[in-house]
Scaffold this active site. Sequence first.
Site, PDB file in Angstrom:
ATOM      1  N   VAL A   1       0.871  -1.169   0.000  1.00  0.00           N
ATOM      2  CA  VAL A   1       0.000   0.000   0.000  1.00  0.00           C
ATOM      3  C   VAL A   1       0.908   1.218   0.000  1.00  0.00           C
ATOM      4  CG1 VAL A   1      -2.033  -1.043   1.071  1.00  0.00           C
ATOM      5  CG2 VAL A   1      -0.234  -0.106   2.521  1.00  0.00           C
ATOM      6  N   SER A   2       0.348   2.374  -0.363  1.00  0.00           N
ATOM      7  CA  SER A   2       1.177   3.563  -0.594  1.00  0.00           C
ATOM      8  C   SER A   2       1.616   4.310   0.654  1.00  0.00           C
ATOM      9  CB  SER A   2       0.440   4.540  -1.510  1.00  0.00           C
ATOM     10  OG  SER A   2       0.237   3.925  -2.760  1.00  0.00           O
ATOM     11  N   SER A   3       0.921   4.114   1.767  1.00  0.00           N
ATOM     12  CA  SER A   3       1.295   4.887   2.954  1.00  0.00           C
ATOM     13  C   SER A   3       1.060   4.081   4.225  1.00  0.00           C
ATOM     14  CB  SER A   3       0.507   6.197   3.010  1.00  0.00           C
ATOM     15  OG  SER A   3      -0.860   5.931   3.206  1.00  0.00           O
TER      16      SER A   3
ATOM     17  N   GLN B   1      -2.591   3.281   5.429  1.00  0.00           N
ATOM     18  CA  GLN B   1      -3.445   2.395   4.647  1.00  0.00           C
ATOM     19  C   GLN B   1      -3.315   0.966   5.167  1.00  0.00           C
ATOM     20  OE1 GLN B   1      -1.935   3.396   0.685  1.00  0.00           O
ATOM     21  NE2 GLN B   1      -3.934   4.275   0.221  1.00  0.00           N
TER      22      GLN B   1
END
Length: 185
Positions: free
Chosen positions: A9-11, A14
Amino acid sequence: MGKIGYARVSSQNQKLDRQIELLEDVSKLFSDKMSGQSIERPELKAMLDYIREGDIVVVTELDCLGRNNQDLTEIMNEIQQKGATLEVLNLPSMSGIEDENLRRLINNLVLELYKYQAESERKRIRERQQQGIELAKEKGKFKGGQLKYQKNDLKLKHAFELYLNGSTEKEVEQVTGINRRTFKR
């Protein structure tokens, strides 16, 4: 031969839960919580080091591996060079094709199409975002990022005085509370 999962996931805020549930059948799972903008991700590197000939690398979606065609190609090439194969759960399965070479060829063609589509979609998102910003600017609604400190801010002037008098960036941060990266900018 094992099934090796990779989730991303990007961050940090998340959740990986959905991907982890879809990858429950893998024997080992690697996961990153960071942007796919770079391939310099610790768990991605660990997974690529871990895989062996005959392994199957499983991801839920192709963009978990990377965001652009060049990065995806580099990662996929490394997987193939190690003698492993890539399985993307949201892509059509080629398991009904008995000839392994034909299955690999068709799988690679499908992956190339999806890589192109993913990169094109990313470009379209950026274009639409830029168009929205331009329209908002025309209407006077977009101001951009607001500066945290103005040129005549006393705290900022104090930070510069400290720095010019020999204090390190870390010392300036400790005394003034201005983050080092903010101070550099």
